[in-house]
Design a protein around this motif. Sequence first.
Motif, PDB file in Angstrom:
ATOM      1  N   LEU A   1       0.808  -1.223   0.000  1.00 26.59           N
ATOM      2  CA  LEU A   1       0.000   0.000   0.000  1.00 26.59           C
ATOM      3  C   LEU A   1       0.839   1.269   0.000  1.00 26.59           C
ATOM      4  O   LEU A   1       0.399   2.302  -0.502  1.00 26.59           O
ATOM      5  CB  LEU A   1      -0.934   0.010   1.205  1.00 26.59           C
ATOM      6  N   LEU A   2       2.025   1.222   0.551  1.00 25.69           N
ATOM      7  CA  LEU A   2       2.867   2.408   0.647  1.00 25.69           C
ATOM      8  C   LEU A   2       3.259   2.892  -0.743  1.00 25.69           C
ATOM      9  O   LEU A   2       3.717   2.122  -1.581  1.00 25.69           O
ATOM     10  CB  LEU A   2       4.112   2.118   1.477  1.00 25.69           C
ATOM     11  N   GLY A   3       3.044   4.169  -0.995  1.00 25.16           N
ATOM     12  CA  GLY A   3       3.361   4.750  -2.286  1.00 25.16           C
ATOM     13  C   GLY A   3       2.257   4.614  -3.314  1.00 25.16           C
ATOM     14  O   GLY A   3       2.362   5.124  -4.423  1.00 25.16           O
ATOM     15  N   GLN A   4       1.183   3.939  -2.968  1.00 26.80           N
ATOM     16  CA  GLN A   4       0.084   3.739  -3.903  1.00 26.80           C
ATOM     17  C   GLN A   4      -0.766   5.005  -4.013  1.00 26.80           C
ATOM     18  O   GLN A   4      -1.023   5.683  -3.027  1.00 26.80           O
ATOM     19  CB  GLN A   4      -0.773   2.556  -3.443  1.00 26.80           C
ATOM     20  N   ARG A   5      -1.214   5.309  -5.225  1.00 26.84           N
ATOM     21  CA  ARG A   5      -2.063   6.479  -5.467  1.00 26.84           C
ATOM     22  C   ARG A   5      -3.514   6.129  -5.211  1.00 26.84           C
ATOM     23  O   ARG A   5      -3.911   4.979  -5.314  1.00 26.84           O
ATOM     24  CB  ARG A   5      -1.895   6.981  -6.891  1.00 26.84           C
ATOM     25  N   GLY A   6      -4.277   7.164  -4.873  1.00 29.82           N
ATOM     26  CA  GLY A   6      -5.698   6.979  -4.635  1.00 29.82           C
ATOM     27  C   GLY A   6      -6.450   8.262  -4.918  1.00 29.82           C
ATOM     28  O   GLY A   6      -5.865   9.320  -5.141  1.00 29.82           O
ATOM     29  N   THR A   7      -7.759   8.151  -4.906  1.00 29.43           N
ATOM     30  CA  THR A   7      -8.633   9.292  -5.136  1.00 29.43           C
ATOM     31  C   THR A   7      -9.468   9.532  -3.885  1.00 29.43           C
ATOM     32  O   THR A   7     -10.015   8.593  -3.313  1.00 29.43           O
ATOM     33  CB  THR A   7      -9.568   9.013  -6.337  1.00 29.43           C
ATOM     34  N   VAL A   8      -9.563  10.790  -3.491  1.00 26.74           N
ATOM     35  CA  VAL A   8     -10.326  11.139  -2.297  1.00 26.74           C
ATOM     36  C   VAL A   8     -11.812  10.949  -2.579  1.00 26.74           C
ATOM     37  O   VAL A   8     -12.347  11.466  -3.553  1.00 26.74           O
ATOM     38  CB  VAL A   8     -10.038  12.591  -1.867  1.00 26.74           C
ATOM     39  N   VAL A   9     -12.506  10.187  -1.730  1.00 30.88           N
ATOM     40  CA  VAL A   9     -13.939   9.929  -1.848  1.00 30.88           C
ATOM     41  C   VAL A   9     -14.704  10.805  -0.859  1.00 30.88           C
ATOM     42  O   VAL A   9     -15.737  11.392  -1.198  1.00 30.88           O
ATOM     43  CB  VAL A   9     -14.242   8.432  -1.605  1.00 30.88           C
ATOM     44  N   VAL A  10     -14.224  10.893   0.361  1.00 32.91           N
ATOM     45  CA  VAL A  10     -14.793  11.774   1.387  1.00 32.91           C
ATOM     46  C   VAL A  10     -13.688  12.767   1.728  1.00 32.91           C
ATOM     47  O   VAL A  10     -12.569  12.359   2.046  1.00 32.91           O
ATOM     48  CB  VAL A  10     -15.232  10.969   2.630  1.00 32.91           C
TER      49      VAL A  10
ATOM     50  N   LEU B   1     -11.037  12.662   9.666  1.00 35.93           N
ATOM     51  CA  LEU B   1     -10.842  11.500   8.812  1.00 35.93           C
ATOM     52  C   LEU B   1     -11.762  11.573   7.609  1.00 35.93           C
ATOM     53  O   LEU B   1     -12.916  11.982   7.715  1.00 35.93           O
ATOM     54  CB  LEU B   1     -11.098  10.218   9.597  1.00 35.93           C
ATOM     55  N   GLY B   2     -11.237  11.155   6.473  1.00 33.42           N
ATOM     56  CA  GLY B   2     -12.019  11.058   5.251  1.00 33.42           C
ATOM     57  C   GLY B   2     -11.869   9.657   4.709  1.00 33.42           C
ATOM     58  O   GLY B   2     -11.464   8.740   5.429  1.00 33.42           O
ATOM     59  N   GLN B   3     -12.169   9.500   3.417  1.00 33.12           N
ATOM     60  CA  GLN B   3     -11.977   8.190   2.784  1.00 33.12           C
ATOM     61  C   GLN B   3     -11.279   8.364   1.452  1.00 33.12           C
ATOM     62  O   GLN B   3     -11.482   9.356   0.746  1.00 33.12           O
ATOM     63  CB  GLN B   3     -13.319   7.490   2.564  1.00 33.12           C
ATOM     64  N   VAL B   4     -10.466   7.348   1.135  1.00 32.61           N
ATOM     65  CA  VAL B   4      -9.696   7.356  -0.106  1.00 32.61           C
ATOM     66  C   VAL B   4      -9.893   6.018  -0.791  1.00 32.61           C
ATOM     67  O   VAL B   4      -9.829   4.963  -0.151  1.00 32.61           O
ATOM     68  CB  VAL B   4      -8.194   7.570   0.197  1.00 32.61           C
TER      69      VAL B   4
ATOM     70  N   ASN C   1      -5.795   0.003  -6.109  1.00 34.53           N
ATOM     71  CA  ASN C   1      -6.098  -1.427  -6.112  1.00 34.53           C
ATOM     72  C   ASN C   1      -7.587  -1.708  -5.895  1.00 34.53           C
ATOM     73  O   ASN C   1      -8.005  -2.845  -5.806  1.00 34.53           O
ATOM     74  CB  ASN C   1      -5.261  -2.162  -5.062  1.00 34.53           C
ATOM     75  N   GLY C   2      -8.407  -0.623  -5.747  1.00 32.00           N
ATOM     76  CA  GLY C   2      -9.845  -0.783  -5.599  1.00 32.00           C
ATOM     77  C   GLY C   2     -10.340  -0.761  -4.168  1.00 32.00           C
ATOM     78  O   GLY C   2     -11.543  -0.713  -3.937  1.00 32.00           O
ATOM     79  N   GLU C   3      -9.443  -0.777  -3.205  1.00 30.83           N
ATOM     80  CA  GLU C   3      -9.849  -0.764  -1.806  1.00 30.83           C
ATOM     81  C   GLU C   3     -10.164   0.656  -1.363  1.00 30.83           C
ATOM     82  O   GLU C   3      -9.511   1.605  -1.785  1.00 30.83           O
ATOM     83  CB  GLU C   3      -8.732  -1.320  -0.918  1.00 30.83           C
ATOM     84  N   THR C   4     -11.158   0.790  -0.502  1.00 30.32           N
ATOM     85  CA  THR C   4     -11.479   2.082   0.094  1.00 30.32           C
ATOM     86  C   THR C   4     -11.019   2.064   1.536  1.00 30.32           C
ATOM     87  O   THR C   4     -11.371   1.166   2.301  1.00 30.32           O
ATOM     88  CB  THR C   4     -12.993   2.362   0.015  1.00 30.32           C
TER      89      THR C   4
ATOM     90  N   ALA D   1      -5.206   5.050   6.474  1.00 36.66           N
ATOM     91  CA  ALA D   1      -4.121   5.393   5.557  1.00 36.66           C
ATOM     92  C   ALA D   1      -3.750   6.845   5.766  1.00 36.66           C
ATOM     93  O   ALA D   1      -4.605   7.713   5.798  1.00 36.66           O
ATOM     94  CB  ALA D   1      -4.563   5.156   4.124  1.00 36.66           C
ATOM     95  N   VAL D   2      -2.472   7.101   5.924  1.00 40.69           N
ATOM     96  CA  VAL D   2      -1.968   8.470   6.045  1.00 40.69           C
ATOM     97  C   VAL D   2      -1.552   8.889   4.647  1.00 40.69           C
ATOM     98  O   VAL D   2      -0.720   8.231   4.007  1.00 40.69           O
ATOM     99  CB  VAL D   2      -0.798   8.558   7.027  1.00 40.69           C
TER     100      VAL D   2
END
Length: 162
Positions: A92-101, A112-115, A119-122, A152-153
């Motif tokens: 997971l470290l270094g993986q990109r994501g999109t902010v959902v919350v 806290l929000g959600q990303v 890999n498809g995990e929220t 996730a930080v």
Amino acid sequence: MVEFFTQYSWIIWVALILLFVIVEVATVEFTFLMLAIGSVGGLLTGLFGGPFWLSVVVAAVVSILLLFTVRPPLLRALKRGGDPTLSNVDALLGQRGTVVVPLAGRVDDPALGQVKLANGETWTARLLAPTGEGSIDTGATVVVTAIEGSTAVVVPAERTSS
């Protein structure tokens, strides 16, 4: 006492061989296998009429030679087929994501929000903001810098490119 060792030395060698093999099966690091083979050398020396002290010397020399000559290539061959794919938190470290919350927070009270990661995990996420305040809106791209428990930080993707 010396007579006992001379007469029953083969039992001692067989017991050592069995002990070393059992430990080797549990550890699979080839150290105890080399000691077991050295003990076979000591057993054979005793069976061919050599004194007990010579059996011990032969076992020690054979074991040391095997430890420094045969064991390293065996370890390399064993580890060659290992799977280099990262797993668990390391993946997971270094993986990109999109902010959902949206993420917002201060150092003393992070919101806290959600990303959603690549890999498809929220994941529940928190913004890494070492000083002052910061926020990231929905749809922004972030990068995971650490995992703290089930959170996730993350930091904005622009910050990691420089």
